[in-house]
Scaffold this active site. Structure first.
Site, short mmCIF file in Angstrom:
data_model
loop_
_atom_site.label_atom_id
_atom_site.label_comp_id
_atom_site.label_asym_id
_atom_site.label_seq_id
_atom_site.Cartn_x
_atom_site.Cartn_y
_atom_site.Cartn_z
N GLN A 142 3.33 9.90 1.23
CA GLN A 142 4.60 9.15 1.24
C GLN A 142 5.46 9.45 0.01
O GLN A 142 6.65 9.14 0.01
CB GLN A 142 4.34 7.63 1.30
CG GLN A 142 3.77 7.19 2.64
CD GLN A 142 3.56 5.69 2.65
OE1 GLN A 142 2.57 5.20 2.13
NE2 GLN A 142 4.50 4.96 3.21
N CYS B 69 6.25 -0.08 7.58
CA CYS B 69 5.89 1.08 6.76
C CYS B 69 7.08 1.45 5.89
O CYS B 69 8.20 1.50 6.37
CB CYS B 69 5.52 2.25 7.67
SG CYS B 69 5.11 3.75 6.78
N LEU B 70 6.81 1.70 4.60
CA LEU B 70 7.88 2.09 3.67
C LEU B 70 8.54 3.39 4.09
O LEU B 70 9.68 3.65 3.71
CB LEU B 70 7.30 2.23 2.25
CG LEU B 70 6.75 0.94 1.64
CD1 LEU B 70 5.96 1.25 0.37
CD2 LEU B 70 7.86 -0.04 1.34
N HIS C 261 -4.05 1.64 7.75
CA HIS C 261 -2.69 2.19 7.71
C HIS C 261 -2.60 3.38 6.74
O HIS C 261 -2.06 4.43 7.09
CB HIS C 261 -1.71 1.08 7.31
CG HIS C 261 -0.28 1.50 7.27
ND1 HIS C 261 0.65 1.10 8.21
CD2 HIS C 261 0.41 2.30 6.40
CE1 HIS C 261 1.84 1.64 7.92
NE2 HIS C 261 1.72 2.36 6.82
N GLU C 262 -3.16 3.22 5.54
CA GLU C 262 -3.04 4.29 4.54
C GLU C 262 -3.93 5.49 4.89
O GLU C 262 -3.55 6.64 4.63
CB GLU C 262 -3.38 3.77 3.13
CG GLU C 262 -2.56 2.59 2.63
CD GLU C 262 -1.06 2.70 2.82
OE1 GLU C 262 -0.53 3.83 2.93
OE2 GLU C 262 -0.40 1.64 2.86
N GLY D 155 0.84 -1.19 0.00
CA GLY D 155 0.00 0.00 0.00
C GLY D 155 0.87 1.24 0.00
O GLY D 155 2.06 1.17 0.35
N HIS E 13 -2.12 7.53 7.21
CA HIS E 13 -1.11 8.38 6.54
C HIS E 13 -1.70 9.71 6.08
O HIS E 13 -1.07 10.75 6.23
CB HIS E 13 -0.53 7.67 5.31
CG HIS E 13 0.69 6.85 5.58
ND1 HIS E 13 1.82 7.37 6.18
CD2 HIS E 13 0.99 5.56 5.31
CE1 HIS E 13 2.74 6.43 6.27
NE2 HIS E 13 2.26 5.30 5.76
ZN LIG Z 1 3.12 3.48 5.77
#
Ligand SMILES: [Zn+2]
Length: 166
Positions: free
Chosen positions: A51, A89-90, A131-132, A46, A135
């Site tokens: 991000q 998380c990226l 999660h997204e 995702g 963000h």
């Molecule tokens: Zn993330």
């Protein structure tokens, strides 16, 4: 389409409440295409627009062997149950945390064509949606840990951790 650089915490763009998309035009379509490519290249399951440095309410989700989902201006309208998950998380590379997420969520928003949609999700998809959507509200999963002990470094041989990066 292009692979975009991913912003890493503590980049301030990750802490902003992202703005609503007013019209789903060509620039949004380009952003969505780039986000999907960036998510697959990472690889992650995702990605949210902040991000990649764009403070707009756009998220993409790509769970292996499922069709990709794009949501514009998504909102969680219902949460049910609670379960403990591992999450990465990226934008917080090299770490994985243990936290509580809902068992299922219902989310409404618009798809890439601007059409209103509603999704009821469980398991990894529900986790990815929470999660997204965090963000785009400036929230990171590390904010949701009950204690610092719930965050650990990923070991180099731990390849399945990649499946949890959002
Ligand atoms: Zn993330």
């Amino acid at each position: 389409m292009a692979v975009l650089p991913i912003c890493i915490a503590p980049d301030p763009v990750l802490r902003k409440k992202a703005k609503r998309v007013r019209s789903v035009d060509g620039s949004i379509h380009k952003l969505i295409g780039d986000m999907i490519e960036t998510m697959h290249a990472a690889p992650g399951v995702g990605l949210a627009a902040p991000q990649v440095g764009i403070p707009l309410r756009v998220i993409v989700i790509g769970i292996p062997e499922q069709e990709e989902i794009t949501l514009i201006n998504p909102e969680i309208v219902r949460r049910r149950g609670e379960r403990v998950v591992n999450e990465g998380c990226l934008s917080v590379p090299g770490y994985i945390g243990e936290l509580k997420r809902a068992e299922s969520v219902t989310v409404k928003g618009r798809d890439q064509n601007g059409k209103e949609i509603r999704i009821k999700a469980e398991e990894l998809l529900a986790q990815a949606l929470e999660h997204e959507i965090d963000h785009i509200n400036g929230v990171l999963y590390t904010d949701r840990l009950e204690s610092k002990d719930d965050l650990r470094k990923i070991e180099p041989e731990e390849t399945e951790a990649e499946e949890k990066e959002l």
